[in-house]
Motif scaffolding. Sequence first.
Motif, PDB file in Angstrom:
ATOM      1  N   ILE A  80       0.813  -1.304   0.102  1.00  0.00           N
ATOM      2  CA  ILE A  80      -0.059  -0.135  -0.108  1.00  0.00           C
ATOM      3  C   ILE A  80       0.791   1.354   0.011  1.00  0.00           C
ATOM      4  N   ASP A  81       2.090   1.240   0.648  1.00  0.00           N
ATOM      5  CA  ASP A  81       2.781   2.423   0.921  1.00  0.00           C
ATOM      6  C   ASP A  81       3.544   2.647  -0.590  1.00  0.00           C
ATOM      7  N   ALA A  82       4.225   1.605  -0.990  1.00  0.00           N
ATOM      8  CA  ALA A  82       4.781   1.837  -2.360  1.00  0.00           C
ATOM      9  C   ALA A  82       3.980   2.324  -3.621  1.00  0.00           C
ATOM     10  N   ALA A  83       2.509   1.613  -3.583  1.00  0.00           N
ATOM     11  CA  ALA A  83       1.440   1.996  -4.400  1.00  0.00           C
ATOM     12  C   ALA A  83       1.054   3.746  -4.476  1.00  0.00           C
ATOM     13  N   ARG A  84       1.328   4.117  -2.952  1.00  0.00           N
ATOM     14  CA  ARG A  84       0.980   5.321  -3.042  1.00  0.00           C
ATOM     15  C   ARG A  84       2.133   6.368  -3.487  1.00  0.00           C
ATOM     16  N   ARG A  85       3.355   6.007  -2.887  1.00  0.00           N
ATOM     17  CA  ARG A  85       4.507   6.502  -3.288  1.00  0.00           C
ATOM     18  C   ARG A  85       4.900   6.460  -5.021  1.00  0.00           C
ATOM     19  N   LEU A  86       4.416   5.396  -5.542  1.00  0.00           N
ATOM     20  CA  LEU A  86       4.639   5.285  -6.941  1.00  0.00           C
ATOM     21  C   LEU A  86       3.569   5.831  -7.911  1.00  0.00           C
ATOM     22  N   GLY A  87       2.284   6.323  -7.202  1.00  0.00           N
ATOM     23  CA  GLY A  87       1.381   6.801  -7.925  1.00  0.00           C
ATOM     24  C   GLY A  87       0.572   5.920  -8.774  1.00  0.00           C
ATOM     25  N   VAL A  88       0.283   4.881  -8.104  1.00  0.00           N
ATOM     26  CA  VAL A  88      -0.686   3.767  -8.729  1.00  0.00           C
ATOM     27  C   VAL A  88      -2.092   4.246  -8.516  1.00  0.00           C
ATOM     28  N   GLY A  89      -2.860   4.314  -9.499  1.00  0.00           N
ATOM     29  CA  GLY A  89      -4.371   5.056  -9.397  1.00  0.00           C
ATOM     30  C   GLY A  89      -5.109   4.398  -8.595  1.00  0.00           C
ATOM     31  N   LYS A  90      -5.341   3.063  -8.283  1.00  0.00           N
ATOM     32  CA  LYS A  90      -6.744   2.293  -7.979  1.00  0.00           C
ATOM     33  C   LYS A  90      -5.950   1.196  -7.045  1.00  0.00           C
ATOM     34  N   LEU A  91      -6.532   1.079  -5.770  1.00  0.00           N
ATOM     35  CA  LEU A  91      -6.006  -0.455  -5.374  1.00  0.00           C
ATOM     36  C   LEU A  91      -7.411  -1.060  -4.891  1.00  0.00           C
ATOM     37  N   VAL A  92      -7.485  -2.312  -5.123  1.00  0.00           N
ATOM     38  CA  VAL A  92      -8.873  -3.076  -4.678  1.00  0.00           C
ATOM     39  C   VAL A  92      -8.091  -4.353  -3.819  1.00  0.00           C
ATOM     40  N   ALA A  93      -8.427  -4.295  -2.303  1.00  0.00           N
ATOM     41  CA  ALA A  93      -8.035  -5.223  -1.573  1.00  0.00           C
ATOM     42  C   ALA A  93      -8.929  -6.202  -1.164  1.00  0.00           C
ATOM     43  N   MET A  94      -8.644  -7.623  -1.263  1.00  0.00           N
ATOM     44  CA  MET A  94      -9.570  -8.607  -0.748  1.00  0.00           C
ATOM     45  C   MET A  94      -9.286  -8.935   0.610  1.00  0.00           C
ATOM     46  N   SER A  95     -10.204  -8.797   1.528  1.00  0.00           N
ATOM     47  CA  SER A  95     -10.352  -8.966   2.838  1.00  0.00           C
ATOM     48  C   SER A  95     -11.061 -10.327   3.348  1.00  0.00           C
ATOM     49  N   ALA A  96     -11.939 -10.237   4.338  1.00  0.00           N
ATOM     50  CA  ALA A  96     -13.028 -11.441   4.384  1.00  0.00           C
ATOM     51  C   ALA A  96     -14.097 -10.850   5.262  1.00  0.00           C
ATOM     52  N   MET A  97     -15.138 -11.277   5.012  1.00  0.00           N
ATOM     53  CA  MET A  97     -16.464 -10.948   5.542  1.00  0.00           C
ATOM     54  C   MET A  97     -16.161 -11.027   7.019  1.00  0.00           C
ATOM     55  N   GLY A  98     -16.653  -9.949   7.999  1.00  0.00           N
ATOM     56  CA  GLY A  98     -16.177  -9.873   9.205  1.00  0.00           C
ATOM     57  C   GLY A  98     -15.069  -9.498   9.604  1.00  0.00           C
ATOM     58  N   ALA A  99     -14.206  -8.877   8.814  1.00  0.00           N
ATOM     59  CA  ALA A  99     -12.738  -8.501   9.312  1.00  0.00           C
ATOM     60  C   ALA A  99     -13.033  -6.984   9.977  1.00  0.00           C
ATOM     61  N   ASP A 100     -13.910  -6.183   9.592  1.00  0.00           N
ATOM     62  CA  ASP A 100     -14.248  -5.174   9.980  1.00  0.00           C
ATOM     63  C   ASP A 100     -14.810  -4.934  11.626  1.00  0.00           C
ATOM     64  N   ALA A 101     -15.205  -6.058  12.119  1.00  0.00           N
ATOM     65  CA  ALA A 101     -15.706  -6.312  13.374  1.00  0.00           C
ATOM     66  C   ALA A 101     -14.681  -6.044  14.584  1.00  0.00           C
ATOM     67  N   ASN A 102     -13.452  -6.061  14.172  1.00  0.00           N
ATOM     68  CA  ASN A 102     -12.365  -6.053  15.280  1.00  0.00           C
ATOM     69  C   ASN A 102     -11.141  -5.094  14.669  1.00  0.00           C
ATOM     70  N   PRO A 103     -10.933  -3.986  15.340  1.00  0.00           N
ATOM     71  CA  PRO A 103      -9.876  -2.832  14.582  1.00  0.00           C
ATOM     72  C   PRO A 103      -8.646  -3.385  14.883  1.00  0.00           C
ATOM     73  N   GLU A 104      -8.349  -4.340  15.949  1.00  0.00           N
ATOM     74  CA  GLU A 104      -7.146  -4.815  16.100  1.00  0.00           C
ATOM     75  C   GLU A 104      -6.759  -6.139  15.206  1.00  0.00           C
ATOM     76  N   ALA A 105      -7.796  -6.729  14.389  1.00  0.00           N
ATOM     77  CA  ALA A 105      -7.580  -7.686  13.691  1.00  0.00           C
ATOM     78  C   ALA A 105      -6.653  -7.321  12.429  1.00  0.00           C
ATOM     79  N   PRO A 106      -5.558  -8.107  12.166  1.00  0.00           N
ATOM     80  CA  PRO A 106      -4.483  -7.666  11.190  1.00  0.00           C
ATOM     81  C   PRO A 106      -5.290  -7.322   9.594  1.00  0.00           C
ATOM     82  N   LEU A 107      -6.361  -8.231   9.362  1.00  0.00           N
ATOM     83  CA  LEU A 107      -6.910  -7.873   8.014  1.00  0.00           C
ATOM     84  C   LEU A 107      -7.577  -6.506   8.161  1.00  0.00           C
ATOM     85  N   ARG A 108      -8.253  -6.118   9.427  1.00  0.00           N
ATOM     86  CA  ARG A 108      -8.815  -4.788   9.389  1.00  0.00           C
ATOM     87  C   ARG A 108      -7.696  -3.847   9.400  1.00  0.00           C
ATOM     88  N   LYS A 109      -6.577  -3.975   9.857  1.00  0.00           N
ATOM     89  CA  LYS A 109      -5.399  -2.932  10.097  1.00  0.00           C
ATOM     90  C   LYS A 109      -4.927  -2.761   8.561  1.00  0.00           C
TER      91      LYS A 109
END
Length: 281
Positions: A80-109
């Motif tokens: 993600i950091d490299a994409a920002r630095r290099l000017g990549v226009g769009k990122l789509v990330a695959m996570s998992a359903m329920g990952a947003d339930a816990n802000p400390e979960a690695p996927l949510r981070k």
Amino acid sequence: MSTFVVLGASGTVGSELARGLEAAGHVVRRTTSRTPAAGQVHLDLVSGRGIDEALRGADGAFLLAPPGFTNQDVLLMPVIDAARRLGVGKLVAMSAMGADANPEAPLRKAELALEASGVAWNVIRPNWFMQNFHTYWLQGIVTQQAIVLPVGDARTSFIDARDIADVGAALLQRSEFNNRAFDLTGGEALTHTEVAALLSEALERPIRFEDVTPETMRPLLLSAGLPADYAEFLLVILSFLKAGYAERITDAVPSILNRAPRTFVDYARDYREAYPQSATR
């Protein structure tokens, strides 16, 4: 014509997504952590090698962490950091359903890092894949004629990985859904007993569902070669499935693709050849 980087391009979702983008006339850089073959570029998330080279000059990228690792944030944040630095226009990330339930979960981070990156983004959180039955759970079907899992009679809105790939490809190519997260599900919620019946019909041989305890499941996962921490991770998310958290059905797939999700009957028919013709005990 755009250039898109696809992480996990040899996997269940990534391979379908790469094919879809190429069919639409785009250039696809398929990443691999091994020595690259024709049409592949080297990118090793564990070591961090090859990130800049893979992303430089790309219009967009599809991100996912490799299976078997529980530190998804550590693996994905450098990309993600490299994409920002290099000017990549769009990122789509695959996570998992329920990952947003816990802000400390690695996927949510990892999700939160993407949202704060300043790059146009989407997060897709698919439910359990239909394709798991001919990959992760195939051994039990072959050796015991059974789906062996500690999930009881809970329902799951299984999603076909081809639909996940189609959504990922659409989001990479379109901007009207930018900066939104989507929980992806199929259009029906089935018990594993119902799944076994549908597979039995498609494969023309009896398949049953066997509910087991986590204690019984643990050595099966370890004997399949999974790292201990990843086996425990799977047992935790299987417990969430058993508790009913995977039953919900969303309208994300039809709203993005303008069609209904594939059904389990579609999957079982299309992947019949992925199952051995005869099961042996």
